[in-house]
Scaffold this motif. Structure first.
Motif, PDB file in Angstrom:
ATOM      1  N   ILE A 271       0.823  -1.221   0.000  1.00 24.23           N
ATOM      2  CA  ILE A 271       0.000   0.000   0.000  1.00 24.23           C
ATOM      3  C   ILE A 271       0.852   1.263   0.000  1.00 24.23           C
ATOM      4  O   ILE A 271       0.337   2.339   0.272  1.00 24.23           O
ATOM      5  N   ASP A 272       2.132   1.173  -0.250  1.00 24.45           N
ATOM      6  CA  ASP A 272       3.159   2.218  -0.302  1.00 24.45           C
ATOM      7  C   ASP A 272       3.598   2.626   1.095  1.00 24.45           C
ATOM      8  O   ASP A 272       2.854   2.503   2.070  1.00 24.45           O
ATOM      9  N   ASN A 273       4.845   3.101   1.187  1.00 20.21           N
ATOM     10  CA  ASN A 273       5.456   3.389   2.489  1.00 20.21           C
ATOM     11  C   ASN A 273       4.758   4.496   3.259  1.00 20.21           C
ATOM     12  O   ASN A 273       4.698   4.479   4.490  1.00 20.21           O
ATOM     13  N   LEU A 274       4.207   5.468   2.544  1.00 14.01           N
ATOM     14  CA  LEU A 274       3.527   6.579   3.210  1.00 14.01           C
ATOM     15  C   LEU A 274       2.269   6.100   3.920  1.00 14.01           C
ATOM     16  O   LEU A 274       2.071   6.354   5.119  1.00 14.01           O
ATOM     17  N   THR A 275       1.409   5.383   3.213  1.00 12.83           N
ATOM     18  CA  THR A 275       0.154   4.908   3.797  1.00 12.83           C
ATOM     19  C   THR A 275       0.425   3.889   4.897  1.00 12.83           C
ATOM     20  O   THR A 275      -0.252   3.892   5.936  1.00 12.83           O
ATOM     21  N   ALA A 276       1.409   3.010   4.691  1.00 12.81           N
ATOM     22  CA  ALA A 276       1.748   2.021   5.711  1.00 12.81           C
ATOM     23  C   ALA A 276       2.182   2.697   7.005  1.00 12.81           C
ATOM     24  O   ALA A 276       1.816   2.256   8.109  1.00 12.81           O
ATOM     25  N   THR A 277       2.943   3.769   6.883  1.00  7.28           N
ATOM     26  CA  THR A 277       3.384   4.509   8.076  1.00  7.28           C
ATOM     27  C   THR A 277       2.201   5.114   8.813  1.00  7.28           C
ATOM     28  O   THR A 277       2.116   5.039  10.046  1.00  7.28           O
ATOM     29  N   ILE A 278       1.276   5.699   8.074  1.00  8.95           N
ATOM     30  CA  ILE A 278       0.083   6.295   8.692  1.00  8.95           C
ATOM     31  C   ILE A 278      -0.708   5.239   9.457  1.00  8.95           C
ATOM     32  O   ILE A 278      -1.139   5.450  10.600  1.00  8.95           O
ATOM     33  N   VAL A 279      -0.905   4.072   8.831  1.00  8.90           N
ATOM     34  CA  VAL A 279      -1.665   2.990   9.458  1.00  8.90           C
ATOM     35  C   VAL A 279      -0.975   2.507  10.730  1.00  8.90           C
ATOM     36  O   VAL A 279      -1.602   2.348  11.789  1.00  8.90           O
ATOM     37  N   LEU A 280       0.335   2.293  10.673  1.00 10.77           N
ATOM     38  CA  LEU A 280       1.053   1.730  11.812  1.00 10.77           C
ATOM     39  C   LEU A 280       1.223   2.733  12.953  1.00 10.77           C
ATOM     40  O   LEU A 280       1.213   2.343  14.121  1.00 10.77           O
ATOM     41  N   VAL A 281       1.383   4.006  12.633  1.00  9.13           N
ATOM     42  CA  VAL A 281       1.440   5.019  13.699  1.00  9.13           C
ATOM     43  C   VAL A 281       0.106   5.058  14.436  1.00  9.13           C
ATOM     44  O   VAL A 281       0.060   5.151  15.673  1.00  9.13           O
ATOM     45  N   THR A 282      -0.988   4.965  13.693  1.00  9.60           N
ATOM     46  CA  THR A 282      -2.316   4.930  14.319  1.00  9.60           C
ATOM     47  C   THR A 282      -2.453   3.697  15.203  1.00  9.60           C
ATOM     48  O   THR A 282      -2.997   3.779  16.314  1.00  9.60           O
TER      49      THR A 282
ATOM     50  N   ARG B  11       6.697   5.628  22.464  1.00  8.75           N
ATOM     51  CA  ARG B  11       6.128   5.303  21.161  1.00  8.75           C
ATOM     52  C   ARG B  11       6.964   5.841  20.006  1.00  8.75           C
ATOM     53  O   ARG B  11       7.080   5.199  18.964  1.00  8.75           O
ATOM     54  N   ILE B  12       7.573   7.031  20.184  1.00 10.80           N
ATOM     55  CA  ILE B  12       8.298   7.617  19.053  1.00 10.80           C
ATOM     56  C   ILE B  12       9.508   6.784  18.656  1.00 10.80           C
ATOM     57  O   ILE B  12       9.982   6.864  17.514  1.00 10.80           O
ATOM     58  N   TRP B  13      10.022   5.957  19.574  1.00 17.97           N
ATOM     59  CA  TRP B  13      11.105   5.044  19.198  1.00 17.97           C
ATOM     60  C   TRP B  13      10.602   4.028  18.176  1.00 17.97           C
ATOM     61  O   TRP B  13      11.274   3.729  17.188  1.00 17.97           O
ATOM     62  N   TYR B  14       9.414   3.489  18.427  1.00 17.98           N
ATOM     63  CA  TYR B  14       8.824   2.530  17.488  1.00 17.98           C
ATOM     64  C   TYR B  14       8.499   3.211  16.156  1.00 17.98           C
ATOM     65  O   TYR B  14       8.739   2.651  15.080  1.00 17.98           O
ATOM     66  N   VAL B  15       7.943   4.412  16.239  1.00 17.16           N
ATOM     67  CA  VAL B  15       7.576   5.145  15.025  1.00 17.16           C
ATOM     68  C   VAL B  15       8.818   5.421  14.180  1.00 17.16           C
ATOM     69  O   VAL B  15       8.794   5.276  12.951  1.00 17.16           O
TER      70      VAL B  15
END
Length: 475
Positions: free
Chosen positions: A150-161, A173-177
């Motif tokens: 789903i591309d790196n941008l969308t994947a990041t949004i999903v996983l941060v949520t 949390r920011i370490w994981y992000v």
């Protein structure tokens, strides 16, 4: 005037880097930088002191355009031709920027709609671990795989949520992000739809889907695994996560929604549909994202999240509320950054755009192509990787470097993963920075070295494999 444009970009970039000591939101210098760079470009072009490169790659300024057009359209008409050329260049770059921003807005809105229906609590229930180390690998693997789909941008949004549900403490949390940025960029590098740069190379017939996946999957895995293996032994990922203890009423309230699974699978499914839509219609990805958003929005209007659902409660789960929750400041930050980079791409130095001039200078100073591409990887952490890849596509032709040549695969790897070395070096990093307010200096001190180790290890593996098996067509 060229010096003024470059100085504006450098000063703006420095202010963004030191946003926390200056106590200034990074969006402010980004917007000022983008607007002022184009204002200086316009002034310089109007008085004839600057040349620009238009969308067709033609270099011109106000006066040489007038001399070429005066015989046909007259002096005033030629002025209009020149101004139209400048405005056309601006609109071209604005259009490319808008494609990314509209895509981002659509993806963020879908994610927020799913979150309103507590869809990510379903994923949270699947992650049955309190171990920080195990959670690191779970979200890392998810980031690597999802970014390719789903591309790196969308994947990041999903996983941060998702991480907001799993790790309530922001400092933890920011370490994981931050590590997700590395995983998402590594995962996006080996997929033709995983990153905008690989998509550019794919559409430009520099790489094939099979070739990209075959030659980059191992280096990308190394780029992902090495930093995560090192991070596993770091203090922030030792021990267990302190989850908040919910009362029985809170647990019951959080599990009451009837729409959670439906909206989760629908939301993720419609995001996955975007590259399918692009393949079938050959239309830009943002149109597919708008179609997906429309479908998710439509379903959210009629689905019943609760047993005793009333019209008064409908607003709590509406797309209007989701739109109010997306990070518009990060959208505007992205707008300013990309417009400023576009100004550098448009202003002419030595007969070509400034960014292409930098790339060609590197080529002349460093004759070894592999080293030049590695340098482009480092530059992609500082300057947007899209114009850098565009410049490299202009530097090398398909005659000497045909489709699936080693050169194109190495460019895809370096531009895709090199951006992880700085938090503003990739779309995934910018999105994570906006959503979690990650400090540039903190990321540079804590994460950049991990990203560098992964980038260097993956590049070494790529070059070793190439030398052993003679992958691709060499110059």
């Amino acid at each position: 005037m060229i010096a003024a444009v470059v100085a504006c970009f450098v000063i703006g970039y420095i202010v963004i880097v030191f946003e926390h000591p200056l106590r200034l939101d990074k969006t402010v210098p980004a917007l000022l930088m983008g607007a002022i760079c184009w204002a200086l470009l316009s002034i310089g072009f109007s008085n004839g002191s600057l040349e620009i490169v238009n969308t067709e790659g033609e270099v011109f300024n106000m006066f040489n355009s007038i001399s070429g057009e005066a015989m046909e359209v007259g002096h005033a008409g030629a002025h209009e031709v020149a101004e139209e050329g400048f405005v056309g260049a601006l609109l071209h770059h604005l259009g490319k920027t808008a494609e990314i921003l509209i895509f981002l807005i659509g993806a963020m809105t879908i994610v927020e709609i799913v979150d309103l229906h507590r869809g990510f609590d379903v994923l949270k229930g699947w992650v049955n671990t309190r171990s920080k180390k195990r959670l690191l690998w779970i979200v890392g693997v998810l980031g690597f795989i999802l970014s390719a789909i789903i591309d790196n941008l969308t994947a990041t949004i999903v996983l941060v949520t998702l991480l907001r549900k799993l790790v309530p403490d922001r400092d933890q949390r920011i370490w994981y992000v931050a590590l997700i940025i590395i995983a998402a960029n590594a995962g996006g590098a080996w997929s033709p739809i995983g990153d905008v740069t690989t998509t550019m190379l794919w559409i430009g017939k520099r790489v094939s889907t099979a070739g990209l996946m075959e030659y980059l999957i191992v280096p990308s895995l190394v780029c992902f695994i090495i930093p995560f293996a090192i991070a596993s032994f770091m203090k922030p990922f030792q021990g267990e996560i302190n989850m908040p203890v919910l009362t029985d009423e809170e647990e019951e309230d959080r599990g009451r929604l009837l729409s959670s699974k439906t909206m989760l699978f629908l939301g993720l499914g419609m995001i996955v549909f975007v590259p399918i839509f692009k393949t079938l219609t050959h239309l830009p990805p943002y149109l597919g994202m708008m179609l997906s958003l429309g479908v998710v929005w439509l379903v959210s209007e009629y689905i019943h999240p609760e047993e005793d659902f009333t019209e008064e409660r409908k607003a709590q789960y509406s797309a209007h509320k989701a739109l109010s929750r997306i990070e518009m400041s990060s959208i505007l930050f992205f707008l300013g950054i990309l417009l400023a980079v576009a100004a550098l791409e448009t202003v002419v130095i030595n007969g070509v755009g400034a960014l292409r001039a930098v790339a060609e200078s590197l080529q002349s100073v460093i004759p070894n192509e592999d080293i030049v591409i590695l340098v482009l990887g480092f530059l992609s952490a500082i300057i947007d990787n899209v114009p850098l890849v565009a410049a490299s596509m202009g530097m090398y032709d398909l005659v000497t470097h045909p489709m699936d040549a080693r050169l194109w695969h190495f460019i895809a790897y370096s531009a895709g993963t090199g951006g992880s070395m700085l938090v503003i070096g990739s779309a995934a990093g910018v999105a994570a920075m906006g959503m979690e307010r990650i400090d540039f200096i903190w990321y540079f001190k804590k994460i950049s070295w991990l990203a560098f180790v992964g980038f260097a290890a993956g590049a070494a593996v790529f070059l070793i494999i190439e030398s052993m098996f003679n992958i691709g067509v060499t110059h």
